[in-house]
Enzyme design. Structure first.
Site, PDB file in Angstrom:
ATOM      1  N   ASP A  62     -10.103   4.120   7.133  1.00 36.43           N
ATOM      2  CA  ASP A  62      -8.780   3.554   7.436  1.00 36.43           C
ATOM      3  C   ASP A  62      -7.720   4.648   7.300  1.00 36.43           C
ATOM      4  OD1 ASP A  62      -9.746   1.051   7.801  1.00 36.43           O
ATOM      5  OD2 ASP A  62      -9.068   0.246   5.870  1.00 36.43           O
ATOM      6  N   ASP A  68      -0.031   4.616   0.050  1.00 36.27           N
ATOM      7  CA  ASP A  68      -1.388   4.417  -0.479  1.00 36.27           C
ATOM      8  C   ASP A  68      -1.675   5.479  -1.532  1.00 36.27           C
ATOM      9  OD1 ASP A  68      -2.569   2.312   1.103  1.00 36.27           O
ATOM     10  OD2 ASP A  68      -2.678   3.682   2.795  1.00 36.27           O
ATOM     11  N   GLU A  90     -10.090   2.051  -3.556  1.00 37.07           N
ATOM     12  CA  GLU A  90     -10.278   2.130  -2.115  1.00 37.07           C
ATOM     13  C   GLU A  90      -9.957   3.533  -1.607  1.00 37.07           C
ATOM     14  OE1 GLU A  90      -7.645  -0.121   0.429  1.00 37.07           O
ATOM     15  OE2 GLU A  90      -8.998   0.119   2.109  1.00 37.07           O
ATOM     16  N   GLU A  91      -9.090   4.223  -2.333  1.00 40.22           N
ATOM     17  CA  GLU A  91      -8.599   5.509  -1.829  1.00 40.22           C
ATOM     18  C   GLU A  91      -9.507   6.688  -2.155  1.00 40.22           C
ATOM     19  OE1 GLU A  91      -6.406   5.238   0.314  1.00 40.22           O
ATOM     20  OE2 GLU A  91      -5.926   3.165  -0.180  1.00 40.22           O
ATOM     21  N   ASP A 109      -7.739  -1.969  -5.246  1.00 36.36           N
ATOM     22  CA  ASP A 109      -7.188  -1.595  -3.944  1.00 36.36           C
ATOM     23  C   ASP A 109      -5.710  -1.357  -4.223  1.00 36.36           C
ATOM     24  OD1 ASP A 109      -6.148  -1.323  -1.456  1.00 36.36           O
ATOM     25  OD2 ASP A 109      -6.975  -3.169  -0.625  1.00 36.36           O
ATOM     26  N   LEU A 111      -3.102  -0.379  -2.606  1.00 35.99           N
ATOM     27  CA  LEU A 111      -2.081  -0.929  -1.705  1.00 35.99           C
ATOM     28  C   LEU A 111      -2.732  -1.637  -0.528  1.00 35.99           C
ATOM     29  CD1 LEU A 111       0.947  -0.983  -2.009  1.00 35.99           C
ATOM     30  CD2 LEU A 111       1.035   0.517  -0.064  1.00 35.99           C
ATOM     31  N   ASP A 112      -2.922  -2.929  -0.709  1.00 35.13           N
ATOM     32  CA  ASP A 112      -3.526  -3.720   0.372  1.00 35.13           C
ATOM     33  C   ASP A 112      -2.468  -4.033   1.429  1.00 35.13           C
ATOM     34  OD1 ASP A 112      -5.535  -5.586   1.552  1.00 35.13           O
ATOM     35  OD2 ASP A 112      -3.909  -6.988   1.131  1.00 35.13           O
ATOM     36  N   GLU A 272     -11.796  -6.117  -2.810  1.00 39.45           N
ATOM     37  CA  GLU A 272     -10.980  -7.089  -2.082  1.00 39.45           C
ATOM     38  C   GLU A 272     -11.600  -8.497  -2.197  1.00 39.45           C
ATOM     39  OE1 GLU A 272      -8.624  -4.673   1.370  1.00 39.45           O
ATOM     40  OE2 GLU A 272     -10.748  -4.988   1.782  1.00 39.45           O
TER      41      GLU A 272
HETATM   42  O1  F6P Z   1      -7.854  -4.695   4.221  1.00 42.49           O
HETATM   43  C1  F6P Z   1      -6.739  -4.390   4.860  1.00 42.49           C
HETATM   44  C2  F6P Z   1      -6.054  -5.494   5.662  1.00 42.49           C
HETATM   45  O2  F6P Z   1      -4.787  -5.004   6.013  1.00 42.49           O
HETATM   46  C3  F6P Z   1      -5.919  -6.857   4.986  1.00 42.49           C
HETATM   47  O3  F6P Z   1      -4.849  -6.894   4.081  1.00 42.49           O
HETATM   48  C4  F6P Z   1      -5.729  -7.785   6.158  1.00 42.49           C
HETATM   49  O4  F6P Z   1      -6.171  -9.092   5.888  1.00 42.49           O
HETATM   50  C5  F6P Z   1      -6.566  -7.144   7.230  1.00 42.49           C
HETATM   51  O5  F6P Z   1      -6.781  -5.786   6.854  1.00 42.49           O
HETATM   52  C6  F6P Z   1      -5.892  -7.187   8.581  1.00 42.49           C
HETATM   53  O6  F6P Z   1      -6.793  -6.792   9.533  1.00 42.49           O
HETATM   54  P1  F6P Z   1      -6.438  -6.731  11.112  1.00 42.49           P
HETATM   55  O7  F6P Z   1      -5.485  -5.569  11.238  1.00 42.49           O
HETATM   56  O8  F6P Z   1      -7.752  -6.486  11.754  1.00 42.49           O
HETATM   57  O9  F6P Z   1      -5.804  -8.013  11.491  1.00 42.49           O
END
Ligand code: F6P
Length: 345
Positions: A62, A68, A90-91, A109, A111-112, A272
């Site tokens: 990612d 992050d 995660e990083e 994680d 910064l989700d 997550e």
């Molecule tokens: O894990 C990262 C994340 O940003 C989540 O917070 C979120 O639910 C998902 O990915 C969004 O995914 P997409 O961009 O495929 O909709």
């Protein structure tokens, strides 16, 4: 519990003199302190030098944003002096061993939802607290059912902490004047029967038949099999979706799909799905891959992905039943659903 109780008072009441519980509460308190720093950076955005610019890629490929990296550093600095055996983030590609004799370990994680920082949307920090096993190398391959605590901070209009120490779910909000988190909701329960679903519908053509069938019937609304209208939400930020579900119920899906690299969905099991699943179950909801309870899975790798279906119990169970129906094209022809009205949730 008293509304307005400070997080510190709450944690103290939980821990008593038990050494493992004391280690857990020290970690939660340190994460709360770190979260206020992260929250301040997010509030100020470009004024604090946060541009939302890509800095590279994380272990899972990612895009890694500047925040992050800053959030990861803030959390590591907060945990470093504490009795933590190992930390996984995660990083970072690998977990890091801090004090091997310490009783607990942390997966985080930092910064989700960070792909959305530049859009001024709610993002968060997710954490999972695990016991340190005899063989420290097995720390992050324990199933989620072993978790001692889990939680997440949401940096939104309010900065809030959703926390479970294994005895229900409580929510705290940061009182900036007092620089304290205060209890705002205790013993949170997810309504079992709701009419809201969240999924990234742009991937619809790639989903498996059980997910297609479930969403198709939600979309058909009052005139379809389910006989009622549904409402759809997709924020693109797991913490914000989870907070909404804890507030008014509903279901969230990030299923496996046929795109390259999405055979196990998008979300990561250890930092997550596991903490979210623990929180959902403690609030009376459920979390599943569609085929298995999330908390029963033994992670094979630190950054392993997993399909995640979580939220109101009846909806998660309905999806599990659809996954058990072999040749399903729609709920109409799924054997377990043949009896219209039998499973209407
Ligand atoms: O894990 C990262 C994340 O940003 C989540 O917070 C979120 O639910 C998902 O990915 C969004 O995914 P997409 O961009 O495929 O909709």
């Amino acid at each position: 519990m008293n509304p307005g109780l400070s997080l510190h008072q709450y944690l103290d009441a939980h821990a008593g003199t038990d050494p493992i519980r004391r280690a857990v509460i020290e970690v939660v308190a340190a994460l709360a302190q770190a979260s206020t720093e992260i929250s301040d950076l997010i509030r100020s955005g470009a004024l604090a030098g946060i541009t939302g610019q890509a800095q590279g890629r994380n272990a899972d490929g990612d895009v890694q944003k500047d925040l992050d990296v800053r959030a990861d550093r803030i959390i590591r600095a907060a945990l470093e002096p504490l009795p933590v055996a190992a930390i996984a983030s995660e990083e970072a590609m690998e977990s890091e061993i801090l004090y091997p004799a310490a009783p607990i370990s942390i997966a985080v994680d930092p910064l989700d939802g960070s792909s959305n920082i530049d859009t001024n949307m709610s993002v968060g920090t997710i954490f999972s607290v695990l016991p340190t096993p005899r063989d420290i190398r097995a720390t992050f391959t324990q199933p989620g059912a072993s978790q001692l605590a889990a939680g997440f901070f949401v940096y939104g209009p309010q900065t809030s902490l959703v926390l479970t120490l294994g005895r229900g779910v409580d929510i705290f909000t940061l009182d900036r004047g007092a620089n304290l988190f205060k209890l705002i909701r205790s013993a949170v329960q997810i309504p079992a029967d709701t009419a809201e679903f969240a999924i990234n519908a742009s991937n619809q053509r790639h989903w498996e038949p059980p997910v297609q069938a479930f969403i198709e019937d939600c979309m058909a609304g009052a005139s379809g099999e389910r006989g009622k209208d549904f409402n759809m939400r997709w924020i693109g930020s797991l913490v914000a979706e989870a907070y909404r579900i804890l507030t008014r119920g509903g279901i969230f899906l990030y299923p496996a799909d046929a795109r390259e690299g999405y055979g196990e969905g998008r979300l990561r099991l250890v930092y997550e799905a596991n903490p979210m699943a623990f929180i959902m179950e403690q609030a009376g909801g459920e979390a599943s891959t569609g085929r298995q309870r999330i908390l029963d899975l033994a992670p094979g790798a630190l950054h392993q992905r997993v399909p995640l279906i979580m939220g109101s119990r009846d909806k998660v169970r309905r999806l599990e039943r659809l996954h058990m129906s072999p040749d399903i094209k729609s709920e109409k022809n799924a054997p377990l659903f043949a009896h219209r009205g039998l499973f209407r949730n």
